[in-house]
Design a protein around this motif. Sequence first.
Motif, short mmCIF file in Angstrom:
data_model
loop_
_atom_site.label_atom_id
_atom_site.label_comp_id
_atom_site.label_asym_id
_atom_site.label_seq_id
_atom_site.Cartn_x
_atom_site.Cartn_y
_atom_site.Cartn_z
N ASP A 81 0.81 -1.22 0.00
CA ASP A 81 0.00 0.00 0.00
C ASP A 81 0.85 1.27 0.00
O ASP A 81 0.32 2.38 0.11
N GLY A 82 2.17 1.12 -0.11
CA GLY A 82 3.05 2.28 -0.20
C GLY A 82 3.47 2.88 1.12
O GLY A 82 4.13 3.93 1.14
N THR A 83 3.14 2.24 2.24
CA THR A 83 3.47 2.80 3.56
C THR A 83 4.78 2.24 4.13
O THR A 83 5.14 2.54 5.26
N LEU A 91 0.58 -13.09 9.47
CA LEU A 91 0.78 -12.77 8.06
C LEU A 91 -0.56 -12.52 7.38
O LEU A 91 -0.71 -11.58 6.58
N GLU A 92 -1.56 -13.34 7.70
CA GLU A 92 -2.90 -13.16 7.12
C GLU A 92 -3.48 -11.80 7.49
O GLU A 92 -4.11 -11.13 6.67
N ASN A 93 -3.26 -11.40 8.72
CA ASN A 93 -3.74 -10.10 9.17
C ASN A 93 -3.08 -8.98 8.37
O ASN A 93 -3.73 -7.98 8.01
N GLN A 150 -4.69 -8.72 4.99
CA GLN A 150 -5.96 -8.01 5.07
C GLN A 150 -5.76 -6.49 5.15
O GLN A 150 -6.58 -5.72 4.65
N LYS A 151 -4.66 -6.08 5.74
CA LYS A 151 -4.36 -4.64 5.83
C LYS A 151 -3.78 -4.08 4.53
O LYS A 151 -3.58 -2.87 4.42
N GLY A 152 -3.50 -4.96 3.59
CA GLY A 152 -2.95 -4.51 2.32
C GLY A 152 -1.45 -4.29 2.33
O GLY A 152 -0.92 -3.58 1.48
#
Length: 403
Positions: free
Chosen positions: A333-335, A381-383, A386-388
């Motif tokens: 997501d670029g963060t 990792l799955e979490n 989900q956060k992108g």
Amino acid sequence: MELDIIGLLGACSYALDCVEAELTHVATKHGKRVAYMSVCTAQKMGITGDALQDLAACSLLHDNALTQYIYEEFHNDLTKNNTENITSKQLGIHCIYGEENLKMYPFLTDVKNVILYHHENADGSGPFGKTWEEIPLFARIIHLCDILDAFCRTPVFDDAVWQRAKDYLLKNKGTKFDTACVDTFLEVFGQEHFLSLGDADLEERLWNIVPRKKRDLSDEMCKNFANLFAKIIDYKSEFTSRHSLGVAENAARLSRYLGDDEETVLKMYLAGALHDIGKAAIGNDILEKPGRLTDEEFSKMKNHAGYTYLILSQAEGMEDIRDWAALHHEKLDGTGYPFGKTADELNRQERIMACIDIYQALTESRPYKSGMTHEAACEILENMVQKGWIDGEITEQIKKCFA
């Protein structure tokens, strides 16, 4: 695989320089200055070709076991008092480790005992009691240049430093340093040449004497070479002991599981081994802080990925390995950091490295925590998916590969 091996040594010597500057307070660029002084002195003695290349390699890596030695002997508690009271025997341990480590390096000539005896004094008062006749010439040269640079302990070379250095060499001629090396050094390094040791073009002059040539190395030799630098970084802090090797092994394992060709698998191993080399420039007060980092401390910590990029940029032909290694904290997501790249800018290998770095950190044990189970790590990792932040498909493959 072809590697700019001397260039990579020069780049990675920066990591050693950072560690030495932090732990033993020598001036920065110590490794390259020792290498430059050594090859200039050796040239005057008639050393050329492959032998000069190997001397440069030994000089750049003469303190390759520093972090291992401090970790194992002092448990990373190298206080000022400890520094002042390091015994000759303890110096010898550091040399033993270093000699063993460099068995991984593909030397072109016989350099046996060069690192082992690089702290021996000409009069036999060193760690192993060897006199100058029993010490390899390269060890004697490196010893002089190493000790002299540590004695000067300055990045600025002026007339006063020159006089102090000259007096020190003459005072210790025939005792700490053998006569031939001192005489040759002073013949090569007159005042003007000595003062140039602080110039910005020192590295360029070093490569003019020791040209950087790509060498075709076996897969095993490439891995051994990468492991050497992984050890330097991992031993810097007990908090991250063996992390780089773990990332290397798991990155290669997943790459092979996904059907990549063996060259890509090898490159993933190298990238994993080198991904945290930039942490050499981060102080242990931050790396080993038990509590939460402040915003300022975290900002400094994040710099390690950028340092990895800069360090590996100095080696020619390693752009893909550099990127796979340095971009392991980027997020889709670029963060992420160091460049804030987005999904469109991150290739498959860079995404793999990001996931593997997290997985390895979660599952390995550290002094302050036990490693998570595979299942618990995959939930985290799955979490993140989900956060992108990380790649979902790669996360699914990690679940299967490491189950």
